[in-house]
Structures are given as C-alpha cells and as structure tokens.
Design a protein around this motif. Structure first.
Motif, PDB file in Angstrom:
ATOM      1  N   MET A   1      -8.411   1.343 -12.926  1.00 60.37           N
ATOM      2  CA  MET A   1      -7.700   0.751 -13.835  1.00 60.37           C
ATOM      3  C   MET A   1      -8.074   0.681 -15.185  1.00 60.37           C
ATOM      4  O   MET A   1      -7.681   0.940 -16.282  1.00 60.37           O
ATOM      5  N   GLY A   2      -9.365   0.350 -15.117  1.00 58.70           N
ATOM      6  CA  GLY A   2      -9.907  -0.674 -16.132  1.00 58.70           C
ATOM      7  C   GLY A   2     -10.435   0.822 -17.261  1.00 58.70           C
ATOM      8  O   GLY A   2     -10.399   0.807 -18.394  1.00 58.70           O
TER       9      GLY A   2
ATOM     10  N   VAL B   1     -13.428  -3.264   0.707  1.00 60.27           N
ATOM     11  CA  VAL B   1     -13.887  -3.859  -0.378  1.00 60.27           C
ATOM     12  C   VAL B   1     -14.217  -2.821  -1.465  1.00 60.27           C
ATOM     13  O   VAL B   1     -13.651  -3.055  -2.723  1.00 60.27           O
TER      14      VAL B   1
ATOM     15  N   ALA C   1       0.535  -7.296 -17.629  1.00 60.24           N
ATOM     16  CA  ALA C   1       0.577  -7.346 -15.915  1.00 60.24           C
ATOM     17  C   ALA C   1      -0.474  -7.290 -15.183  1.00 60.24           C
ATOM     18  O   ALA C   1      -0.495  -7.791 -14.140  1.00 60.24           O
TER      19      ALA C   1
ATOM     20  N   LYS D   1     -11.605  -0.412 -10.896  1.00 61.94           N
ATOM     21  CA  LYS D   1     -12.431  -0.019 -11.989  1.00 61.94           C
ATOM     22  C   LYS D   1     -11.662   1.294 -12.583  1.00 61.94           C
ATOM     23  O   LYS D   1     -11.855   1.288 -13.899  1.00 61.94           O
TER      24      LYS D   1
ATOM     25  N   ILE E   1      -4.441 -13.879  -1.796  1.00 58.56           N
ATOM     26  CA  ILE E   1      -3.727 -12.810  -1.498  1.00 58.56           C
ATOM     27  C   ILE E   1      -3.094 -12.356  -0.258  1.00 58.56           C
ATOM     28  O   ILE E   1      -2.101 -12.329  -0.171  1.00 58.56           O
TER      29      ILE E   1
ATOM     30  N   SER F   1     -17.153  -9.569  -3.936  1.00 64.57           N
ATOM     31  CA  SER F   1     -15.926  -9.361  -4.054  1.00 64.57           C
ATOM     32  C   SER F   1     -15.090 -10.718  -4.958  1.00 64.57           C
ATOM     33  O   SER F   1     -15.505 -11.638  -4.895  1.00 64.57           O
TER      34      SER F   1
ATOM     35  N   ILE G   1      -2.375   5.213 -14.123  1.00 65.62           N
ATOM     36  CA  ILE G   1      -2.225   3.652 -13.770  1.00 65.62           C
ATOM     37  C   ILE G   1      -1.377   3.405 -12.897  1.00 65.62           C
ATOM     38  O   ILE G   1      -1.058   2.613 -11.867  1.00 65.62           O
TER      39      ILE G   1
HETATM   40  C1  HEC Z   1      -1.604  -6.897  -7.931  1.00 65.62           C
HETATM   41  C2  HEC Z   1      -2.572  -7.323  -8.540  1.00 65.62           C
HETATM   42  C3  HEC Z   1      -3.475  -6.833  -9.578  1.00 65.62           C
HETATM   43  C4  HEC Z   1      -2.995  -6.031 -10.659  1.00 65.62           C
HETATM   44  C5  HEC Z   1      -1.758  -5.654 -10.953  1.00 65.62           C
HETATM   45  C6  HEC Z   1      -4.421  -5.478 -11.372  1.00 65.62           C
HETATM   46  N1  HEC Z   1      -5.462  -5.899 -10.676  1.00 65.62           N
HETATM   47 FE1  HEC Z   1      -7.397  -5.665 -11.289  1.00 65.62          FE
HETATM   48  N2  HEC Z   1      -8.200  -6.848  -9.729  1.00 65.62           N
HETATM   49  C7  HEC Z   1      -7.171  -7.534  -8.684  1.00 65.62           C
HETATM   50  C8  HEC Z   1      -8.065  -8.083  -7.867  1.00 65.62           C
HETATM   51  C9  HEC Z   1      -7.504  -9.074  -6.540  1.00 65.62           C
HETATM   52  C10 HEC Z   1      -9.403  -7.944  -8.103  1.00 65.62           C
HETATM   53  C11 HEC Z   1     -10.872  -8.311  -7.356  1.00 65.62           C
HETATM   54  C12 HEC Z   1     -11.013  -7.108  -6.506  1.00 65.62           C
HETATM   55  C13 HEC Z   1     -12.128  -7.204  -5.563  1.00 65.62           C
HETATM   56  O1  HEC Z   1     -13.322  -7.664  -6.100  1.00 65.62           O
HETATM   57  O2  HEC Z   1     -12.150  -7.377  -4.168  1.00 65.62           O
HETATM   58  C14 HEC Z   1      -9.209  -6.812  -9.401  1.00 65.62           C
HETATM   59  C15 HEC Z   1     -10.512  -6.378  -9.978  1.00 65.62           C
HETATM   60  C16 HEC Z   1     -10.471  -5.664 -11.138  1.00 65.62           C
HETATM   61  C17 HEC Z   1     -11.559  -5.170 -11.972  1.00 65.62           C
HETATM   62  C18 HEC Z   1     -12.971  -5.526 -11.582  1.00 65.62           C
HETATM   63  C19 HEC Z   1     -13.225  -4.266 -10.679  1.00 65.62           C
HETATM   64  C20 HEC Z   1     -14.774  -4.195 -10.164  1.00 65.62           C
HETATM   65  O3  HEC Z   1     -15.738  -3.402 -10.925  1.00 65.62           O
HETATM   66  O4  HEC Z   1     -15.105  -4.925  -9.093  1.00 65.62           O
HETATM   67  C21 HEC Z   1     -11.043  -4.431 -12.991  1.00 65.62           C
HETATM   68  C22 HEC Z   1     -11.786  -3.936 -14.046  1.00 65.62           C
HETATM   69  C23 HEC Z   1      -9.533  -4.788 -13.122  1.00 65.62           C
HETATM   70  N3  HEC Z   1      -9.069  -5.356 -11.964  1.00 65.62           N
HETATM   71  C24 HEC Z   1      -8.605  -4.165 -13.786  1.00 65.62           C
HETATM   72  C25 HEC Z   1      -7.500  -4.014 -13.977  1.00 65.62           C
HETATM   73  C26 HEC Z   1      -6.479  -3.567 -14.913  1.00 65.62           C
HETATM   74  C27 HEC Z   1      -7.197  -3.060 -16.176  1.00 65.62           C
HETATM   75  C28 HEC Z   1      -5.295  -3.757 -14.683  1.00 65.62           C
HETATM   76  C29 HEC Z   1      -4.117  -3.313 -15.259  1.00 65.62           C
HETATM   77  C30 HEC Z   1      -4.010  -2.060 -15.892  1.00 65.62           C
HETATM   78  C31 HEC Z   1      -5.321  -4.381 -13.044  1.00 65.62           C
HETATM   79  N4  HEC Z   1      -6.697  -4.804 -13.008  1.00 65.62           N
HETATM   80  C32 HEC Z   1      -4.306  -4.991 -12.611  1.00 65.62           C
HETATM   81  C33 HEC Z   1      -5.671  -7.380  -8.759  1.00 65.62           C
HETATM   82  C34 HEC Z   1      -5.138  -6.821  -9.465  1.00 65.62           C
END
Ligand code: HEC
Length: 144
Positions: free
Chosen positions: A40-41, A30, A134, A38, A95, A89, A69
């Motif tokens: 990605m962010g 997890v 997306a 993170k 999923i 989580s 990315i």
């Molecule tokens: C294929 C699905 C998918 C895509 C595409 C996706 N995400 Fe996520 N994202 C998730 C899921 C599911 C979670 C929760 C994960 C968990 O908490 O276990 C998440 C969590 C996050 C978090 C929180 C992370 C943390 O600190 O716990 C961020 C920030 C985030 N995504 C940013 C992005 C960004 C920015 C993009 C695009 C550039 C993106 N995501 C694309 C599925 C996706």
C-alpha cells in the motif's frame, strides 16, 4: 574471530536491520499482512512522487497504482482475520474485538479508489488526500 571479521559481522547486521525491518517477524500471518501494507505504502509513494513532480505524470502508472490499492484493500480483511500476534506487529488487538468496523475501513478505502478520476497531474493532490484519509482513518483506530 579476529577483530576484522567481528567488525564486518556488526556492519552486516546493521545493514540487514535497516533494510529489512520485517526480518524479526517470525509469524507468517503477521508477515503477510505487513507485506500487504508495505505494498500500500509503495503505491502511495508512486502517486506522491508524481504529485510532487519528482517523476512525470503517467496515466497508465496511476491506473496501475490505484488498481493495486483497490486489490490490496479488498484483501485486507482476509489477511487480518486471524488474530496473529508478533512483538514487531503494530496491529492493535481491537481489530479482533471489532472486526466488522475494521473490514468496513478497508471497504471504505476500496470505495475511494473506485470514485477517483485522475486524468492529469493536478488531479493527484486531491486524490492523495482522499486516499490518505482512508488509510489514516483505519490506522488511527487499529494501528499502534
Ligand atoms: C482496514 C485498516 C487499514 C487500512 C485501510 C490501511 N491500513 Fe495500513 N496498516 C493497518 C494495520 C492494522 C497495520 C499494522 C499491521 C501489523 O503491523 O501487523 C498497518 C500497517 C501499515 C504500514 C506499515 C507496514 C510495515 O512495514 O510493517 C504501512 C506502510 C501502511 N499500513 C500503509 C497504508 C496505506 C498507504 C494505506 C492506504 C492506502 C493503508 N495502510 C490502509 C491497517 C490499515
């Protein structure tokens, strides 16, 4: 413990809690997928700050962020494959009921990165919109 050490202890606990929202996550699977997201962010933040003019446009930095990315999107299905759970989580159980759609959402993001052409600052805004859509498309269905 005297009153001063107690106060310091509480202050440290608050700092740690604020700085590391993931510190409570014990499950390594997890944690890895949360770290991926993170990241990605972080990449989106670089692009967003450039779009808003907080930092200067830098084509090289844009390329690095977009390529990152793409790599992260490619890794997403692998890192989410195991149905690991943790109270912290935000991943929804759907999923693993519909993993092929989840994987398609990740692939869709990767395809957006491949289509982007960002050569100057004004290209950032439409690019961020496409990327953000997306992210949202997957989050809307698969994240709490
Ligand atoms: C294929 C699905 C998918 C895509 C595409 C996706 N995400 Fe996520 N994202 C998730 C899921 C599911 C979670 C929760 C994960 C968990 O908490 O276990 C998440 C969590 C996050 C978090 C929180 C992370 C943390 O600190 O716990 C961020 C920030 C985030 N995504 C940013 C992005 C960004 C920015 C993009 C695009 C550039 C993106 N995501 C694309 C599925 C996706």
């Amino acid at each position: 413990m005297n009153r001063t050490t107690l106060a310091i202890g509480i202050a440290l606990a608050l700092v740690a809690g604020g700085a590391l929202a993931h510190s409570g996550v014990k499950n390594a699977t997890v944690l890895a997928r949360m770290e991926l997201m993170k990241d990605m962010g972080r990449q989106m933040k670089v692009l967003g700050r450039m779009d808003k003019g907080f930092i200067n446009f830098d084509a090289g930095a844009v390329q690095v962020a977009v390529a990152r990315i793409a790599v992260l999107a490619e890794k997403t299905p692998t890192l989410f494959e195991a149905p690991a759970q943790d109270p912290n989580s935000e991943a929804l159980p759907v999923i693993w009921d519909d993993f092929s759609t989840f994987a398609q959402e990740a692939q869709a993001l990767e395809m957006v990165t491949a289509r982007l052409t960002i050569v100057q600052q004004i290209d950032l805004h439409p690019a961020l919109k496409q990327l953000g859509a997306a992210c949202k498309s997957c989050h809307g269905r698969f994240r709490k």
